[in-house]
Motif scaffolding. Structure first.
Motif, short mmCIF file in Angstrom:
data_model
loop_
_atom_site.label_atom_id
_atom_site.label_comp_id
_atom_site.label_asym_id
_atom_site.label_seq_id
_atom_site.Cartn_x
_atom_site.Cartn_y
_atom_site.Cartn_z
N LEU A 1 -28.49 -27.84 21.76
CA LEU A 1 -27.15 -27.70 22.32
C LEU A 1 -26.32 -26.78 21.46
CD1 LEU A 1 -26.28 -31.36 23.31
CD2 LEU A 1 -26.37 -29.41 24.85
N PRO A 2 -25.51 -25.91 22.09
CA PRO A 2 -24.70 -24.99 21.31
C PRO A 2 -23.84 -25.72 20.31
CG PRO A 2 -24.20 -24.83 23.65
CD PRO A 2 -25.30 -25.80 23.50
N MET A 3 -23.70 -25.15 19.15
CA MET A 3 -23.11 -25.87 18.03
C MET A 3 -21.61 -25.68 17.96
SD MET A 3 -25.82 -25.23 15.03
CE MET A 3 -24.97 -23.76 14.71
N ILE A 4 -20.97 -26.71 17.45
CA ILE A 4 -19.54 -26.59 17.23
C ILE A 4 -19.28 -25.65 16.06
CG2 ILE A 4 -19.41 -28.59 15.69
CD1 ILE A 4 -16.71 -29.21 16.92
N ALA A 5 -18.40 -24.73 16.24
CA ALA A 5 -18.20 -23.68 15.24
C ALA A 5 -17.32 -24.17 14.10
CB ALA A 5 -17.57 -22.47 15.91
N GLN A 6 -17.81 -25.11 13.36
CA GLN A 6 -17.10 -25.57 12.18
C GLN A 6 -18.05 -26.36 11.31
OE1 GLN A 6 -15.80 -29.15 11.67
NE2 GLN A 6 -17.51 -29.51 12.99
N THR A 7 -17.75 -26.44 10.03
CA THR A 7 -18.64 -27.08 9.09
C THR A 7 -18.49 -28.59 9.19
OG1 THR A 7 -18.42 -25.22 7.62
CG2 THR A 7 -19.20 -27.27 6.65
N GLU B 1 -26.83 -28.91 10.93
CA GLU B 1 -26.70 -28.74 9.48
C GLU B 1 -27.87 -29.43 8.80
OE1 GLU B 1 -23.58 -29.74 5.84
OE2 GLU B 1 -22.93 -29.83 7.93
N GLN B 2 -28.47 -28.71 7.83
CA GLN B 2 -29.62 -29.23 7.10
C GLN B 2 -29.45 -28.95 5.61
OE1 GLN B 2 -32.80 -30.84 8.15
NE2 GLN B 2 -32.53 -31.23 5.97
N ALA B 3 -29.56 -30.01 4.81
CA ALA B 3 -29.53 -29.85 3.35
C ALA B 3 -30.95 -29.58 2.86
CB ALA B 3 -28.98 -31.11 2.70
N LEU B 4 -31.05 -28.63 1.94
CA LEU B 4 -32.33 -28.28 1.31
C LEU B 4 -32.14 -28.34 -0.20
CD1 LEU B 4 -33.27 -25.20 3.54
CD2 LEU B 4 -34.18 -27.52 3.73
N GLY B 5 -32.21 -29.55 -0.73
CA GLY B 5 -31.94 -29.72 -2.14
C GLY B 5 -30.49 -29.40 -2.44
N ALA B 6 -30.25 -28.46 -3.34
CA ALA B 6 -28.89 -28.07 -3.68
C ALA B 6 -28.30 -27.08 -2.68
CB ALA B 6 -28.86 -27.45 -5.08
N HIS B 7 -29.11 -26.64 -1.71
CA HIS B 7 -28.66 -25.64 -0.75
C HIS B 7 -28.38 -26.32 0.61
CE1 HIS B 7 -30.14 -23.13 -3.91
NE2 HIS B 7 -31.41 -23.39 -3.63
N ARG B 8 -27.73 -25.54 1.47
CA ARG B 8 -27.39 -26.09 2.78
C ARG B 8 -27.40 -24.97 3.81
NH1 ARG B 8 -22.15 -27.24 4.90
NH2 ARG B 8 -21.30 -26.63 2.88
N LEU B 9 -27.97 -25.26 4.99
CA LEU B 9 -28.00 -24.31 6.09
C LEU B 9 -27.20 -24.87 7.26
CD1 LEU B 9 -31.77 -23.26 6.11
CD2 LEU B 9 -29.86 -22.07 5.01
N VAL B 10 -26.42 -24.02 7.90
CA VAL B 10 -25.64 -24.42 9.07
C VAL B 10 -25.85 -23.36 10.15
CG1 VAL B 10 -23.36 -24.97 9.99
CG2 VAL B 10 -23.90 -25.51 7.61
N PHE B 11 -26.16 -23.81 11.36
CA PHE B 11 -26.32 -22.91 12.49
C PHE B 11 -25.43 -23.41 13.62
CE2 PHE B 11 -30.34 -22.83 10.19
CZ PHE B 11 -30.49 -21.47 9.96
N GLY B 12 -24.88 -22.49 14.38
CA GLY B 12 -24.00 -22.93 15.45
C GLY B 12 -23.92 -21.94 16.59
#
Length: 725
Positions: free
Chosen positions: A18-24, A369-380
């Motif tokens: 589903l299309p993502m909400i454009a905010q963190t 949103e996906q955490a990868l250890g100390a990093h984080r990825l967000v797609f929207g």
């Protein structure tokens, strides 16, 4: 790109994206209770600003309550890099800009409520004649620079997100406010709500009104009333809290006796709060309806998905004088503003236009949103449609020597402006937040794909029973952004970033180019004990800047809705923010300051019909942008008492593009306005607050853009009682 929302939503749902909400997403999404479930924020707290790879500001409910802000312009005065242009004195029509974008109707920034686009038609017609009722807002968030890549469509200046009432996490909670003040001011505001283990809800009602501070010769009101009602509900769909559903419904309406018809310079000097009799019929009527349905899913991997479907409907009719004896306001404001008073024994013919419009904005947005250890990825992504339906007409009135108005001829709806501007848009973004100890890197990429269409039936076909003329635009843009923070010590953080700014061409303007810019910022943040501060330099380098010709911009009626390319423009400046706290034996004093220093320059020469631009030469400065803005605040707490003071200084600003010292007819003089509030806590549940806006009764003009000089609100006082349980 041609699509319908229902088809795209179904396809993306089947694909599981589903299309993502454009905010963190805030950390609240991962909780297994209802806390913060429907509270959609960008930053979430003032502490989060310290880690932001760019310029940001967060104002919570406590800060908003100190001055009982009901006018967005007064609240934003303490945010550096933000420019506001007052108009009616109550904040009914917001004019907000960031880093040199221009302020008219906030059409060059992205305005959201709870992460959802708030403008009536943000792609097809972004001028925000609707603005969320600020008196019910619980928090305010401003993002500028590279961190705003997750939001759009306008990314040059920045993002303003308003956070509405959250559902209480206790069994039952509520609040009641009642206020009264100068010029018939009154406010009633209440909410009640609560939560169980799996379900929560809140309802809120808001009423604000005033008779107005300007005076018509017939004694009629120049004020307004505004009603706003909100309902939210949220539910956990499973015991673990991994699936959550939330609903938001909102209704508001407004009637305001506002006008564009201002004063001549001579009348402003002698009687600044008068209004001419020719404006006595002017009145804005609006209705706004909002529907939102959201779903949150916390996956076993710890990643989160949040999706929201939304629909906003807005109807408005600003019935206002557009010409006097055949001369339009935009074409000869100073000449016609006092026409009746110059001939008190005669009569005037008034052309009063029913600026009737209906807006629709709807879409589906989501974020993963996906955490990868100390990093984080967000797609929207967001799939969006909006439209503005103009169905307008003109009535002709005669205004007699005794200020009585007589209708000479009633116009036929659809015989003035009769068209629909619409847009379909797909926006996709990705962000990577990378942490390498003291170094944080924020890399973002945004893609906008926009189709716009104007269908125009002209002024002779109110039935819309023939094929309209059509003009279509299609555009797409890739917008990269990069932000960095580096922690030199526990107290000092360096920040920097660069992004590509963008605003699409308006529907119907087939020869216009997109607005594009490259925006840079660099600075530092400091926080140690009771001392905090921030200094950020910015540069907005436009390849092409837009100018939108609206009645609010002082355009002649024949040029309304024309969009102009200004070509290359440079805006640069410095933003400063600081706070220092002092603690005494039984009291506390907190001092704050913010400042914005700005320099701007057109790099091209051209002619336009835009009233605030006109004939532009290389080196001209942008209009309605003060070189210097300074805000100073003091907060003193002693036992049950709290005193707050805020002083806002806005330097001289020119009203038309130019160089050197503008003459008096093209200048708005500097002013300093002071607001005060005194609060006494009767007990833990009850408060009494008294306040004075413009405490030293400064008389100042706010704009000359249309119909003459408009004046700022004089000294006004209020007293308010708060009860909370």
């Amino acid at each position: 790109m041609t699509f319908r929302l229902s088809a795209v939503a179904s396809a993306l749902t089947l694909a599981g994206i589903l299309p993502m909400i454009a905010q963190t997403a805030s950390a609240d999404t991962a909780e297994s209770d209802l806390s913060g479930l429907e509270r959609i924020t960008i930053l979430g707290s003032a502490a989060a600003v310290d880690e932001l790879p760019g310029s940001g500001y967060y104002m919570n409910a406590e800060e908003l309550a100190r001055f009982d802000f009901t006018d967005i312009h007064r609240a934003l005065a303490q945010v550096p890099g933000v420019y506001v242009l007052e108009e009616d004195g109550y904040g009914l029509r917001a004019n907000i800009g960031m880093r040199g974008t221009g302020t008219s109707r906030s059409d060059k920034i992205t305005v959201m409520e709870d992460g959802v686009l708030a403008a009536p038609a943000p792609y097809a017609s972004p001028a925000a004649y609707y603005f969320p009722t600020f008196g019910r807002i619980q928090a305010l968030e401003v993002i500028k620079g590279g961190a705003s890549v997750a939001y759009g469509p306008r990314t040059t200046g920045g993002v303003l997100n308003l956070v509405s009432r959250s559902i209480p996490t206790t069994d039952l909670a509520g609040q009641l406010q009642a206020a009264a003040g100068s010029d018939g001011y009154g406010k009633m505001h209440g909410w009640i709500g609560g939560s169980s283990d799996r379900f929560g809800a809140v309802i809120e009602g808001y009423r604000q009104q005033a008779d107005g501070f300007k005076e018509l010769p017939n004694g009629a009101d120049t004020g307004f009333y505004k009603n706003d009602f909100l309902m939210k509900a949220a539910a956990l769909l499973d015991a673990a809290g991994n699936h959550r559903l939330h609903v938001k419904l909102k209704y508001s309406d407004e009637v305001s006796d506002e006008t564009y018809l201002g004063l001549t310079a001579a009348d402003y000097e002698s009687t600044p709060y008068r209004r001419y009799g020719a404006s006595q019929l002017d009145q804005m009527m609006t209705e706004h309806r909002q529907y939102q349905l959201g779903y949150d899913w916390t996956l076993s991997s710890g990643s989160t998905l949040r999706a929201t479907a939304y629909r906003n409907e807005f109807d408005r009719n600003w019935y206002k004088v557009s010409s006097v004896n055949g001369e339009s306001l935009g074409g000869g404001a100073e000449a016609i503003a006092s026409a009746f008073d110059a001939n008190p024994q005669g009569s005037l013919e008034l052309n009063v236009k029913a600026n009737n419009r209906a807006y629709l904005s709807e879409g589906i947005q989501a974020q993963f949103e996906q955490a990868l250890g100390a990093h984080r990825l967000v797609f929207g992504a967001r799939v969006h449609e909006d439209e503005m339906d103009r169905f307008q007409w003109n009535d002709v009135w005669q205004l007699n020597a005794n200020y009585s108005a007589q209708l000479l001829s009633a116009g036929v709806p659809g015989t003035d402006s009769n068209r629909i501007d619409s847009a379909e848009a797909l926006a996709v973004f990705g962000q990577a937040f990378l942490n390498f100890g003291d170094l944080n890197i924020d890399m973002g990429l945004r893609y906008e794909d926009i189709d716009t269409l104007r269908r125009d039936w002209g002024k002779t076909n109110p039935g819309r029973d023939t094929t309209p003329t059509q003009r279509a635009n299609s555009t797409s843009e890739v917008l990269p952004a990069l932000g960095l923070t580096y922690r030199l010590s526990d107290a000092l953080v360096l920040i920097g970033g660069v992004q590509k700014g963008f605003a699409p061409a308006a529907p119907g303007n087939t020869e216009q180019e997109n607005e594009e810019s490259v925006n840079w910022e660099v600075g530092a943040r400091y926080r140690s004990g009771a001392v905090s501060g921030e200094v950020i330099g910015f540069l907005s380098d436009y390849d092409n800047m837009h100018g939108n010709c609206t009645a609010a911009q002082g355009c002649d009626l024949n040029a309304i809705d024309t969009q102009f390319n200004a070509g290359e423009v440079r805006v640069q400046g410095l933003e400063v923010l600081g706070e220092y706290g002092l603690t005494f034996a039984q009291s506390e004093l907190i001092l704050g300051a913010s400042a914005t220093f700005t320099d701007s320059e057109f790099k091209n020469s051209f002619n336009s019909s835009l009233g605030t631009w006109g004939s532009v030469a290389v080196g001209d400065e942008l209009p309605y942008q003060a070189d210097t803005q300074v805000q100073l605040s003091a907060r003193y707490l002693l036992g049950a008492w709290e005193l707050n003071a805020q002083a806002r200084y806005i330097g001289d600003m020119r009203t038309q593009a130019g160089q050197g010292e503008p003459d008096a007819a093209q200048r708005i003089d500097a002013r300093t306005v002071v607001d005060l509030t005194l609060t006494y806590a009767i007990d833990q549940r009850q408060q009494v607050r008294a306040g004075i806006d413009n405490a030293f009764d400064e008389t100042y003009m706010v704009t000359r853009t249309n119909g003459g000089i408009q004046v700022g609100k004089p000294r006004t006082a209020f007293v308010q009682y708060n009860y909370r349980f």
